[in-house]
Design an enzyme around this catalytic site. Structure first.
Site, PDB file in Angstrom:
ATOM      1  N   ASP A   1      30.221  15.999  63.844  1.00  0.00           N
ATOM      2  CA  ASP A   1      30.906  14.711  64.009  1.00  0.00           C
ATOM      3  C   ASP A   1      30.007  13.511  63.693  1.00  0.00           C
ATOM      4  OD1 ASP A   1      33.077  16.217  65.050  1.00  0.00           O
ATOM      5  OD2 ASP A   1      32.209  16.148  67.050  1.00  0.00           O
ATOM      6  N   GLU A  35      42.796  13.256  63.652  1.00  0.00           N
ATOM      7  CA  GLU A  35      41.770  12.763  64.591  1.00  0.00           C
ATOM      8  C   GLU A  35      40.626  12.130  63.806  1.00  0.00           C
ATOM      9  OE1 GLU A  35      40.866  16.531  66.473  1.00  0.00           O
ATOM     10  OE2 GLU A  35      39.602  17.183  64.801  1.00  0.00           O
TER      11      GLU A  35
HETATM   12  C1  6LW Z   1      35.829  16.051  67.635  1.00  0.00           C
HETATM   13  C2  6LW Z   1      36.878  16.065  66.622  1.00  0.00           C
HETATM   14  C3  6LW Z   1      36.374  17.176  65.839  1.00  0.00           C
HETATM   15  O1  6LW Z   1      35.957  15.163  68.653  1.00  0.00           O
HETATM   16  O2  6LW Z   1      35.941  18.102  66.699  1.00  0.00           O
HETATM   17  O3  6LW Z   1      35.778  17.959  63.789  1.00  0.00           O
HETATM   18  C4  6LW Z   1      35.923  17.502  67.962  1.00  0.00           C
HETATM   19  N1  6LW Z   1      36.281  17.107  64.583  1.00  0.00           N
HETATM   20  O4  6LW Z   1      37.018  14.942  65.866  1.00  0.00           O
HETATM   21  C5  6LW Z   1      34.780  18.021  68.740  1.00  0.00           C
HETATM   22  O5  6LW Z   1      33.598  17.941  67.990  1.00  0.00           O
END
Ligand code: 6LW
Length: 541
Positions: free
Chosen positions: A46, A214
């Site tokens: 991240d 996300e």
């Molecule tokens: C993070 C989300 C993700 O918050 O995995 O790959 C989650 N993306 O954005 C945990 O690392």
């Protein structure tokens, strides 16, 4: 010739400028033209990045490792130095009781008018919060919790009017498709330290099956808004998509090129998978680069967890094109157009001759009291009743495993009369998945825990108080050796598998560490174990 004071200074400055120029020339000669991905290997998921003048700062998520949120500094986007942590005071966070995949999720780092901001989520604790600092190496403030902010992956963006906007992920109540999530926007009033005004969902992702939308970041580029986000979850289907609007509150239109970056189309044989969760930065020389996470896969397994990769971005109109003509993460590529700025490498062997632990050392969860000291070049670790099997802090000090072929060794001095007391070397992924090579009263024991099943896999007599313990990883294999000196190391146990610490089987999100661990296995103790040195190195070198 008579040399007076000013001519001396003049001659001296000519000599000085000549040697400086030479140093720069030398530097230029030694500068490689290309760099190797990942730029931060091992447990670095991240990534988020920001630039301040000619300096770059990068952060990663850390779940229940403490200190949390490492802050890296670079001048060339390729060489990075760990300069501090966002979370490094026990009163900032409580990670007790949390699973290894909970705690501090993806963080965003931003800089605005003299202040650095880090915003992130503590999962299964108090949710979304931000911290601030004048100096990125710290000290960082205590968390400012945003109680009414749902979801994960907060990010900040300042508009031209100086207002600060929060974007984040949120799960959806009435899903139209499985794992549908939304990206929401709201103003963050930094004076009142709270979210104000209306909240709006900007997008659910670029396609009508976009799952786990996300990791948003909102950018204002040439007067237009571009929302970059992740879709597909952090595994094989991970992808980055972008969405454009000419006004802050939307509507945001999905770019026709979406997903702008993914490795999912290469399938599960691809050596680099799960590419997504990215953040863009524009250099002082007008180049765009993107940091993303990705997983290197060896024989179907990822032992080093999610790592940080760098790619070049060109804009075609409003569309970011990743690694022009390639559209994927590259193993090797041309350096950014920035002055090459390597840092003096950290010593591979920590001799414990500083007063404090080096920044690379971490604990699992937050220590309640200091259980170690460094004296006369030795790290003394007190045995505590807590074991790593519990969801509490125990006497464990680890660093990231960053190479597929590595060796980790340590010289331990440990004497006990008690059967329950142990000190040794640990390879740790979770409280259920690890290897231990421990010294006991009169024996050495090798322990494996996989999916919560803990078993002794080798035991041998050993009477001396000093021992060198070593673990050598070779892709998916791990071998353990011991000896009273480095010249007479013997194998203990068979060759075992690093699948124990690879992604899957309960290992999710966080990464792997190697280091020192002592315990009195649930009984009180006054015993200390003393570590002379700890060496971690890339075995390929
Ligand atoms: C993070 C989300 C993700 O918050 O995995 O790959 C989650 N993306 O954005 C945990 O690392």
């Amino acid at each position: 010739m008579k040399i007076n004071h000013s001519s001396f200074i003049y001659i001296f400055s000519i000599i000085l400028s000549f040697s400086i120029t030479n140093a720069q020339n030398d530097n230029t000669e030694n500068t490689p033209n290309t760099f190797q991905n990942p730029i931060l290997s091992g447990y670095h998921p991240d990534p988020s990045i920001c630039r301040v003048g000619d300096d770059y700062y990068l952060v990663n998520s850390t779940f229940i490792w403490y200190p949390g949120i490492p802050i890296y500094h670079s001048k060339d986007l390729v060489n990075w130095k760990l300069i501090g942590h966002g979370i490094n005071r026990p009163n900032q966070i409580n990670l007790d009781g949390l699973e290894d995949r909970q705690g501090i999720y993806a963080a965003t780092i931003r800089y605005y008018e003299g202040i650095f901001y880090l915003i992130t989520t503590c999962i299964n604790c108090e949710g979304n919060f931000y911290i601030t600092a004048k100096d990125p190496s710290g000290p960082w403030s205590n968390p400012i919790w945003l109680k009414d902010a749902p979801g994960i992956d907060p990010s900040l963006m300042w508009d031209d009017d100086g207002k600060c906007y929060y974007t984040g992920h949120t799960p959806i109540d009435d899903e139209m498709w499985p794992t549908q999530c939304g990206i929401w926007l709201q103003e963050l009033d930094l004076k009142q330290k709270k979210l104000v005004g209306n909240r709006k969902i900007l997008t659910y992702g670029h396609a009508n099956n976009a799952s786990y939308t996300e990791g948003p970041h909102l950018y204002k580029i040439d007067g237009n808004y571009m929302l970059m986000l992740s879709e597909g979850g952090t595994g094989l289907y991970h992808a980055l998509s972008v969405h454009h609007s000419d006004s802050l509150w939307g509507p945001y239109n999905a770019d026709m090129i979406n997903p702008v970056l993914s490795h999912r189309q290469f399938g599960n044989k691809s050596p680099i998978q799960a590419v997504g969760h990215g953040d863009l930065v524009k250099t002082q020389n007008d180049e765009w680069w993107c940091v993303t996470l990705g997983k290197r896969v060896i024989d179907g397994q990822t032992t080093l967890a999610r790592e940080t990769f760098l790619s070049r971005v060109h804009f075609e109109g409003k569309t970011p094109i990743f690694n022009n003509g390639k559209g994927k993460i590259l193993d090797k590529q041309e350096n950014p157009n920035l002055p090459w700025f390597p840092f003096v490498p950290e010593p591979v062997k920590d001799q414990f001759n500083q007063d404090e632990l080096a920044l690379k050392w971490c604990f699992i969860r937050v220590p309640k009291k200091q259980f170690y000291d460094i004296k006369k070049g030795k790290l003394n670790i007190k045995l505590q009743p807590n074991t790593i099997d519990k969801r509490l802090n125990s006497s464990l000090i680890i660093q990231r495993i960053e190479h597929h072929k590595f060796s980790a060794s340590t010289k331990l001095s440990f004497k006990t009369k008690k059967e329950n007391e142990q000190a040794g070397l640990i390879i740790y992924r979770t409280n259920e998945n690890y290897y231990l090579l421990m010294k006991e009263k009169k024996e050495l024991v090798l322990i494996k825990s996989f999916k919560g099943v803990k078993e002794e896999i080798a035991r041998i007599p050993y009477n001396k108080s000093k021992v060198i313990l070593k673990a050598e990883g070779d892709n998916l294999n791990i071998n353990f050796t011991y000896g009273s000196s480095l010249n007479e190391m013997k194998k203990i146990g068979d060759t075992h598998s690093l699948i124990v610490i690879a992604d899957g089987n309960g290992n999710q999100f966080n990464g792997t560490g190697v280091g020192m661990y002592t315990t009195s296995n649930n009984k009180t103790s006054n015993t200390n174990a003393s570590y002379d040195w700890f060496e971690y190195k890339d075995n390929k070198l």
